[in-house]
Design a protein around this motif. Structure first.
Motif, short mmCIF file in Angstrom:
data_model
loop_
_atom_site.label_atom_id
_atom_site.label_comp_id
_atom_site.label_asym_id
_atom_site.label_seq_id
_atom_site.Cartn_x
_atom_site.Cartn_y
_atom_site.Cartn_z
N ASP A 114 0.84 -1.19 0.00
CA ASP A 114 0.00 0.00 0.00
C ASP A 114 0.88 1.24 0.00
N THR A 115 0.60 2.14 -0.94
CA THR A 115 1.45 3.33 -1.07
C THR A 115 0.97 4.52 -0.23
N ASP A 116 -0.20 4.41 0.42
CA ASP A 116 -0.68 5.53 1.24
C ASP A 116 0.30 5.78 2.38
N PRO A 117 0.55 7.05 2.71
CA PRO A 117 1.51 7.35 3.78
C PRO A 117 1.19 6.62 5.10
N TYR A 118 -0.09 6.49 5.42
CA TYR A 118 -0.47 5.83 6.67
C TYR A 118 0.08 4.40 6.69
N TYR A 119 -0.11 3.69 5.59
CA TYR A 119 0.35 2.28 5.54
C TYR A 119 1.86 2.18 5.39
N GLN A 120 2.45 3.15 4.70
CA GLN A 120 3.91 3.13 4.56
C GLN A 120 4.55 3.20 5.95
N ALA A 121 4.00 4.09 6.80
CA ALA A 121 4.55 4.24 8.16
C ALA A 121 4.29 2.97 8.97
N LEU B 156 -17.94 1.88 -9.50
CA LEU B 156 -17.07 0.83 -8.94
C LEU B 156 -16.01 1.42 -8.02
N SER B 157 -15.97 2.77 -7.93
CA SER B 157 -14.90 3.39 -7.14
C SER B 157 -14.87 2.95 -5.67
N PRO B 158 -16.01 2.82 -4.98
CA PRO B 158 -15.88 2.39 -3.57
C PRO B 158 -15.32 0.97 -3.45
N TYR B 159 -15.59 0.14 -4.45
CA TYR B 159 -15.10 -1.25 -4.42
C TYR B 159 -13.60 -1.29 -4.73
N LEU B 160 -13.18 -0.37 -5.62
CA LEU B 160 -11.74 -0.29 -5.91
C LEU B 160 -11.01 0.29 -4.71
N LYS B 161 -11.66 1.24 -4.05
CA LYS B 161 -11.02 1.87 -2.89
C LYS B 161 -10.64 0.83 -1.83
N ARG C 4 -13.89 12.62 4.33
CA ARG C 4 -14.73 12.05 5.37
C ARG C 4 -15.99 11.39 4.79
N LEU C 5 -16.64 12.08 3.85
CA LEU C 5 -17.99 11.65 3.45
C LEU C 5 -18.05 10.70 2.26
N LEU C 6 -17.04 10.70 1.42
CA LEU C 6 -17.10 9.80 0.25
C LEU C 6 -16.97 8.35 0.69
N ILE C 7 -17.74 7.46 0.08
CA ILE C 7 -17.50 6.04 0.38
C ILE C 7 -16.31 5.53 -0.43
N ASP C 8 -15.93 6.29 -1.48
CA ASP C 8 -14.77 5.86 -2.26
C ASP C 8 -13.52 6.68 -1.90
N SER C 9 -13.59 7.41 -0.80
CA SER C 9 -12.50 8.30 -0.39
C SER C 9 -11.14 7.61 -0.52
N ASP C 10 -10.29 8.21 -1.33
CA ASP C 10 -9.02 7.56 -1.65
C ASP C 10 -7.93 8.64 -1.58
N TRP C 11 -6.92 8.40 -0.77
CA TRP C 11 -5.94 9.44 -0.47
C TRP C 11 -5.31 10.03 -1.73
N ALA C 12 -4.80 9.20 -2.61
CA ALA C 12 -4.09 9.70 -3.80
C ALA C 12 -5.07 10.38 -4.76
N ILE C 13 -6.20 9.74 -5.01
CA ILE C 13 -7.12 10.26 -6.04
C ILE C 13 -7.82 11.53 -5.56
N ALA D 164 1.26 10.78 -6.49
CA ALA D 164 1.11 10.95 -5.03
C ALA D 164 2.24 10.25 -4.29
N PHE D 165 2.58 9.05 -4.76
CA PHE D 165 3.64 8.28 -4.09
C PHE D 165 5.00 8.99 -4.21
N GLY D 166 5.21 9.66 -5.34
CA GLY D 166 6.53 10.26 -5.58
C GLY D 166 6.63 11.72 -5.19
N THR D 167 5.60 12.27 -4.52
CA THR D 167 5.62 13.70 -4.21
C THR D 167 5.49 13.93 -2.70
N PRO D 168 6.56 14.40 -2.06
CA PRO D 168 6.43 14.70 -0.62
C PRO D 168 5.35 15.76 -0.40
N ASN D 169 4.62 15.62 0.66
CA ASN D 169 3.54 16.56 1.05
C ASN D 169 2.49 16.73 -0.04
#
Ligand code: FAD
Length: 585
Positions: free
Chosen positions: A176-183, A323-328, A455-464, A372-377
């Motif tokens: 997982d490339t999200d910062p939360y999971y990377q840590a 299909l976005s919430p399922y992909l999320k 907060r409110l999206l069911i497909d809420s995805d950090w990078a996207i 997103a993965f290659g860009t700090p902040n």
């Protein structure tokens, strides 16, 4: 010996991925996976064609018996059985597999201070969607002779405790490339490497490995979609079919003193009896595969899909796949989705292409993951090299009006109601409200809008989510700040009668179509007849679009000029000066 059935067009051993060190023990349960043509993939959970028997000659080997071991399959996203290389590897040769999901109280427990029902981080619609996905996963695992082990606490600590208690030799989870999971992964890997536990963490959430693309680009993420496409080419896994079903899993071992429960309900999590309108979309892999099948079975629709031509006001049957919430949550593999699309494209005479095609949408997803993965902040303005520094206003009242669907623009407010009740809106509807909040009308910070979506999206995805907010606010990727979505005419173009507004804002359901996009212009008699007095039953506009959008354009022109002059190195003082100058006018 396997009898080749006429249904089968390929029999092969998995995984097709580069396989890490294989221990003798991992050969104790040789599993033969059989590949079906997609036309037979009717019910993914039922179609089971793999043999999983302890091989007799290996069983007798005392050396192998001594090295028999268990593994943990740590579910985080990737809440699915199909195309799940981590699960495949966990089950390969293991005597026991512990499928674990850790409930993180930060993500799940009620936060009474939050602006909507839910936890500190997620609205209740998404929490429920996740719980449904876990129930579905547990049901599927049970059909395979296993079950989902639910544990609760800080995920890193819980996992390390499980690793110690169960004495497993293998830990498998989707990369997982999200910062939360990377840590989180760093913390867990510190323990596993000290304890000599093998970790298998394959990339299967995206079509490509973002790190590979960045490496191919000399260490930097590609910043345009076209350059991303060039670097990416065709996914390497496409040449060998994906594993879409398995027939059994090794049993779950003794859980010892670890506290394990069934999947909790919303009530178990402490939410009590909640009365709210729930999203119409049910979570889980079974639902994801059903939805995918419905979408790809209409070959004509898939072949002619052109994203910009979709109608954002359609809600009974949305214009896109939803299909976005399922992909999320990884209930659906993006790779399997992509493979199904390629199957359709091969069987039609002509089809649309990226960026507008359906496959092109999945490539947008990968594009944002890579940048997103290659860009700090990446998720903030300050310290983010890709982001223009803009003196956005801070106005809690305007923000609340936008968030609570009280802007006085029915098109905007209806979309915000759909966000709150459904947790999903069409892409162009998202464009409309994101533009309105930022560069179009209110000139508020994109990070504030991003937080509300997150907060409110069911497909809420950090990078996207971050990537699209950067885009829509003209902070990055897209810079034509003179092109603004009108909160009046844009929606009207698609839905002149205002059916979408009438549905999500029933207070306006009797407003004549001439006024439904600008109800403040309706004469008092018409307002009375429609039982909707503007300023009493429905708000007056918080700003007037024409002057507000002109002012936004002017502020952006100034900010862009200063960004260019200072090469993007604006200090807080520079931003304050810009803000003061604008306020003095
Ligand atoms: P389809 O058109 O059917 O596309 C199929 C899949 O492709 C989607 O499920 C999604 O995974 C991917 N995709 C489609 N459009 C995009 C896009 N522009 N960027 C990246 N991937 C895309 N999408 C999210 O999944 N999570 C988010 O948090 C999110 N936040 C957004 C915020 C803003 C301000 C905007 C403008 C867009 C956001 N999107 C987000 C992108 C897009 O709106 C949704 O992915 C899409 O509307 C989901 O509907 P669908 O599954 O029917 O899409």
């Amino acid at each position: 010996m396997v009898q080749a059935s006429p249904l089968l067009h390929k029999i092969h051993l998995y995984p097709p991925y580069p396989t890490p060190r294989t221990s003798l023990a991992s050969q104790r349960h040789p599993t033969l996976f059989l590949k079906l043509p997609h036309s037979f993939f009717d019910d993914a959970m039922q179609l089971i064609l793999c043999l999983s028997k302890p091989a007799q000659h290996l069983k007798k080997n005392p050396l192998m018996a001594a090295s028999g071991s268990g593994s943990i399959m740590w579910f985080r996203k990737g809440l699915r059985i199909h195309d799940n290389p981590a699960l495949e590897y966990a089950s390969k040769g293991s005597d026991f597999v512990y499928p674990v999901f850790v409930i993180d109280p930060h993500y799940m427990e009620p936060d009474p201070k939050a602006f909507s029902p839910g936890s500190k981080l997620a609205g209740l619609n998404r929490i429920r969607f996740l719980l449904e996905s876990l129930v579905d996963l547990d049901t599927s695992l049970k059909k395979l002779g296993s079950r989902l082990l639910i544990s609760k606490g800080e995920p890193g600590q819980v996992l390390i405790q499980c690793l110690k208690e169960w004495g497993v030799k293998k830990l498998c989870y989707e990369h997982d490339t999200d910062p939360y999971y990377q840590a989180l992964d760093i913390k867990v890997k510190e323990y596993t490497s000290a304890a000599g536990i093998e970790v298998f963490s394959p990339v299967s959430h995206t079509l490509f490995n973002p790190a590979d693309i960045i490496q191919r680009n000399g260490g930097k993420p590609p910043l345009t979609y076209q350059s991303f496409l060039k670097l990416a080419g065709q996914p390497s896994w496409l040449s060998s079919p994906l594993l879409t079903s398995i027939s059994s899993l090794p049993p779950v071992g003794d859980v010892g003193s670890c506290e394990i429960s069934e999947v909790p309900t919303i009530k178990d999590l402490g939410y009590g009896d909640i009365e709210q309108e729930w999203t119409p979309f049910r979570g889980g892999e079974s639902e994801a595969l059903k939805r995918l099948k419905e979408s790809v079975s209409d070959k004509n629709w898939v072949a002619n899909f052109e994203k910009p031509k979709g109608n954002p006001s359609l809600f009974v049957k949305p214009a896109t796949t939803v299909l976005s919430p399922y992909l999320k949550f990884g209930c659906l593999s993006s790779r399997y989705f992509y493979q199904c699309l390629q199957d359709v494209y091969k069987n039609v005479q002509k089809h649309t292409s990226p960026p507008v095609s359906l496959a092109g949408q999945l490539l947008w997803r990968d594009f944002f993951y890579t940048v997103a993965f290659g860009t700090p902040n990446f998720d903030r303005m300050k310290g983010n090299k890709l982001c223009k520094q803009i003196p956005w206003n801070d106005d809690d009242e305007l923000l609340a009006a936008w968030r609570e669907a009280r802007t006085g623009y029915p098109w905007i407010d209806a979309i915000m109601v759909q966000l709150r009740t459904w947790g999903w809106m069409h892409h162009l509807a998202r464009h409309s409200v994101a533009c309105f909040l930022t560069r179009g009308d209110l000139f508020l910070h994109w990070e504030r809008g991003r937080d509300v979506f997150e907060r409110l999206l069911i497909d809420s995805d950090w990078a996207i989510n971050n990537g699209n907010w950067l885009w829509l606010s003209c902070s990055s990727f897209f810079y034509q700040y003179n092109r603004i979505y009108s909160p009046i005419s844009f929606g009207k173009k698609y839905d002149p009668n205002g059916n979408y507004i009438r549905h999500f804002l029933p207070v306006l359901k009797d407003m004549p179509k001439e006024y439904i996009y600008e109800p403040w212009t309706a004469p008092p008699g018409i307002q009375r007849k429609a039982k909707c007095i503007i300023g009493r039953d429905y708000p007056k506009p918080v700003v007037y679009h024409d002057p507000a959008s002109k002012e936004c354009k002017r502020k952006l022109a100034e900010a862009y000029a200063l960004n260019q002059k200072l090469n993007g190195q604006l200090s807080q003082e520079d931003l304050d000066n810009l803000r003061r100058k604008a306020g003095a006018r």
